[in-house]
Design a protein around this motif. Structure first.
Motif, mmCIF file in Angstrom:
data_model
loop_
_atom_site.group_PDB
_atom_site.id
_atom_site.type_symbol
_atom_site.label_atom_id
_atom_site.label_comp_id
_atom_site.label_asym_id
_atom_site.label_seq_id
_atom_site.Cartn_x
_atom_site.Cartn_y
_atom_site.Cartn_z
ATOM 1 N N ALA A 1 0.739 -1.136 0.085
ATOM 2 C CA ALA A 1 0.035 -0.210 -0.043
ATOM 3 C C ALA A 1 1.079 1.204 0.248
ATOM 4 C CB ALA A 1 -0.999 0.135 1.136
ATOM 5 N N ASP A 2 2.224 1.136 0.359
ATOM 6 C CA ASP A 2 3.117 2.306 0.490
ATOM 7 C C ASP A 2 3.772 2.487 -0.987
ATOM 8 O OD1 ASP A 2 4.661 0.048 0.355
ATOM 9 O OD2 ASP A 2 5.841 0.600 2.096
ATOM 10 N N GLY A 3 3.296 1.702 -1.957
ATOM 11 C CA GLY A 3 3.895 1.860 -3.158
ATOM 12 C C GLY A 3 5.131 1.560 -3.460
ATOM 13 N N LYS A 4 5.738 0.765 -2.539
ATOM 14 C CA LYS A 4 6.963 -0.124 -2.459
ATOM 15 C C LYS A 4 6.870 -1.486 -2.612
ATOM 16 C CE LYS A 4 9.412 3.526 0.525
ATOM 17 N NZ LYS A 4 9.937 3.848 1.842
ATOM 18 N N PRO A 5 8.005 -2.381 -2.842
ATOM 19 C CA PRO A 5 7.685 -3.765 -3.197
ATOM 20 C C PRO A 5 7.386 -4.297 -1.837
ATOM 21 C CG PRO A 5 9.835 -2.934 -4.089
ATOM 22 C CD PRO A 5 9.232 -1.917 -3.564
ATOM 23 N N PHE A 6 6.390 -5.193 -1.987
ATOM 24 C CA PHE A 6 5.440 -5.930 -0.969
ATOM 25 C C PHE A 6 6.355 -6.501 0.076
ATOM 26 C CE2 PHE A 6 2.463 -9.108 0.726
ATOM 27 C CZ PHE A 6 1.298 -8.202 0.950
ATOM 28 N N LYS A 7 6.340 -6.129 1.319
ATOM 29 C CA LYS A 7 7.234 -6.669 2.508
ATOM 30 C C LYS A 7 6.318 -7.099 3.673
ATOM 31 C CE LYS A 7 11.253 -6.037 0.686
ATOM 32 N NZ LYS A 7 12.282 -7.146 0.333
#
Length: 578
Positions: free
Chosen positions: A377-383
């Motif tokens: 959701a933060d626009g970064k690769p899913f972690k």
């Protein structure tokens, strides 16, 4: 039947009859607006420009020569030379009746069969599969299914990472734990933990690090003891992957595994042949192929290292050896790689070197089909919340658990059926959310959106199928065997029949372009049209005449079979009810 191809052939013949060179295409496409017919041929304008004639007059001459008797109720010219084709309801009904069985659906494709190698998934056996492996695995599997459905000979290749310097460290750690009394299955039950323990051991214990480096040499030289440990590691690691494939409903099996190690014996020969052809030259002790074809903006050639100065080989060398095997031993006509976009330059380099060295004949199609990244959701690769890598097994377990909460709303289901439906809905939702996005784009992972029963989602399509099944249950009829005359009268019936018949066109497009979202969009449109048809055209109401009821049941059955088949090609299961 592929309607678009059928009509295109008829229009092309008419174009030839009026003197238009065969170089010019009919440019036949599905009409975007209902008033413009069902299909539209736009080729007259381009041909008229080249022939320096009036496009509308040329279009008229094509129409005058076009024989669509019994097929189209009307053919008209619009605008500067568009040819609009309105198909006959009776003709559509006959075509749908002939293609209503799954066997006939499979026979609709008309492409010449090829031997196609599909390279996908390819996890590193040193670690558990994580979310980064999801896209390659399910996109590649979807294309493998579709190509096989089209009649191609499909050879799946799971190019697992099972070789290299890290395996010396891992084998040494495994040997240490086995000497403490563990068995391989127990020692490797948590691959991530095992890898971290081995890495810590390597970094803090000089004697262990020396042993690990020695084990790399012994592994590469064929030491039987080390090979036995390596085989144990591979066996347990692959078992982890196979469990994931089973849960994901992916068709990869042990027989499809051909990892980096399989090409070890050919690496020296690859480099030797590249040197003999003058392609590989020494540069600072390494063997390098310089590719002017991929030069940068300054004109400097792109360097491809095929052997390091210490004699070691790289991924490029292994990939070249794999290409030699796939074209030589497997006789591939087409090779598809589903590897993320970050490897685009690497794949370009490998393909270019393979062509220059004649490892691959010019008529073999080499295709890298890159894909974007699953984002949070933060626009970064899913972690994970802590910033760690998300294990694929844990993601799939959570999907099933969340789906079970949704399914629990249906109190009519017993525990076993509810669990089976939750698995199909949860796994299907994950896969469809990915496959329905344009392959080359990144996308944001969202639980609520993917598990919704509204919109373009897996659960919505599964529900559309079960809704049709429920109609047949209510009528006390078997969907698979039901037969009756099909008649098309209403606009909603025609739109639904036409969309159902376009399945073959869509499948051929996906097979050609390797874009699963095209099939997803088609199935969503088909489901939406069915819902519109169901609202406008009653089926089981008491005042519906029997022949009308039966005709609409036949149409509904064709939709259900097409939905089930389309979802199966995506690797998504359907169920009797939800």
């Amino acid at each position: 039947m592929n309607i678009r191809k059928f009509l295109a052939d008829r229009v092309r013949s008419a174009m030839s009859d009026v003197g238009i060179p065969n170089d010019y295409s009919p440019h036949l496409a599905i009409s975007k607006k209902p008033g413009f017919g069902d299909y539209q041929a736009n080729g007259a304008m381009a041909a008229a420009k080249a022939m320096k004639t009036n496009p509308r007059e040329l279009a008229q001459s094509i129409v005058d020569s076009l024989d669509l008797s019994g097929v189209a109720e009307k053919v008209e010219i619009a605008g500067p030379g568009f040819i609009n084709i309105h198909l006959e309801n009776a003709w559509l009904a006959r075509q749908l009746a002939e293609s209503s069985s799954t066997a006939n659906l499979a026979a609709q494709t008309e492409q010449e069969a090829q031997t196609v190698v599909v390279d996908y998934s390819s996890p590193n056996l040193a670690k558990e599969m994580h979310v980064g492996h999801l896209r390659s695995t399910i996109i590649g599997d979807c294309l493998a299914r579709i190509l096989a459905f089209n009649g191609d000979k499909v050879i799946r290749q799971n190019h697992v990472g099972d070789w290299g310097t890290q395996f010396g460290m891992l084998i040494a750690e495994l040997e240490t734990q086995l000497s403490d009394g563990d068995k391989p299955d127990f020692a490797l039950k948590d691959l991530e933990s095992f890898y971290q323990k081995a890495k810590a051991h390597f970094d803090t214990d000089a004697a262990f690090a020396t042993k690990a480096r020695d084990y790399v040499v012994r592994l590469q030289s064929g030491d039987q003891h080390i090979l036995n440990l390596w085989e144990s590691f591979k066996r347990v690691s692959l078992k982890h992957s196979e469990e994931i494939y089973s849960l994901l409903n992916v068709t990869l099996g042990p027989q499809d595994v051909r990892g980096e190690s399989a090409y070890n014996d050919d690496l020296a020969a690859v480099v030797s042949e590249l040197k003999a052809q003058g392609l590989a030259v020494e540069d600072d002790g390494a063997q390098v192929v310089f590719l002017q074809e991929l030069a940068d903006k300054n004109g400097d050639p792109s360097p491809v290292i095929v052997q390091k100065k210490d004699g070691g080989y790289l991924y490029s060398t292994t990939d070249l050896a794999a290409l030699r095997y796939r074209t030589g031993e497997l006789a591939a006509d087409r090779i598809l790689y589903f590897i993320d976009a970050r490897q685009s330059l690497h794949m370009q380099q490998v393909f270019t070197v393979a062509r220059k060295a004649n490892f691959v004949n010019e008529w073999v199609s080499l295709e890298h089909h890159p894909f974007g990244t699953m984002m949070g959701a933060d626009g970064k690769p899913f972690k994970t919340r802590s910033g760690g890598t998300v294990k694929l097994a844990e993601l799939l377990e959570e999907a099933v658990e969340r789906a079970s909460q949704v399914v629990a709303a249906n109190s009519e289901l017993d525990a076993q059926e509810a669990a089976d439906i939750a698995r199909k809905v949860g796994i299907g939702a994950i896969k469809y959310a990915d496959l329905s996005k344009t392959r080359t784009n990144d996308y944001v992972f969202n639980w609520d959106a993917m598990l919704s029963f509204e919109g373009n989602t897996g659960p919505y399509l599964q529900y559309a199928y079960t809704r049709i099944k429920s109609i047949f249950r209510k009528a006390d009829l078997d969907l698979e065997s039901f037969a009756a005359d099909l008649n098309i009268y209403e606009a909603q019936e025609k739109a639904l029949a036409l969309k159902t018949l376009q399945f073959a066109e869509v499948v051929e497009q996906v097979a050609s372009e390797a874009l699963p979202h095209v099939l997803c969009n088609y199935l969503y449109d088909l489901s939406s049209l069915f819902m519109t048809f169901y609202e406008a055209c009653p089926i089981l109401k008491s005042d519906v005449p029997e022949d009308t009821r039966n005709s609409r049941l036949v149409l509904s059955a064709s939709v259900a079979k097409t939905l089930a088949l389309g979802l199966d090609l995506l690797g998504i299961e359907v169920m009797e009810r939800m």
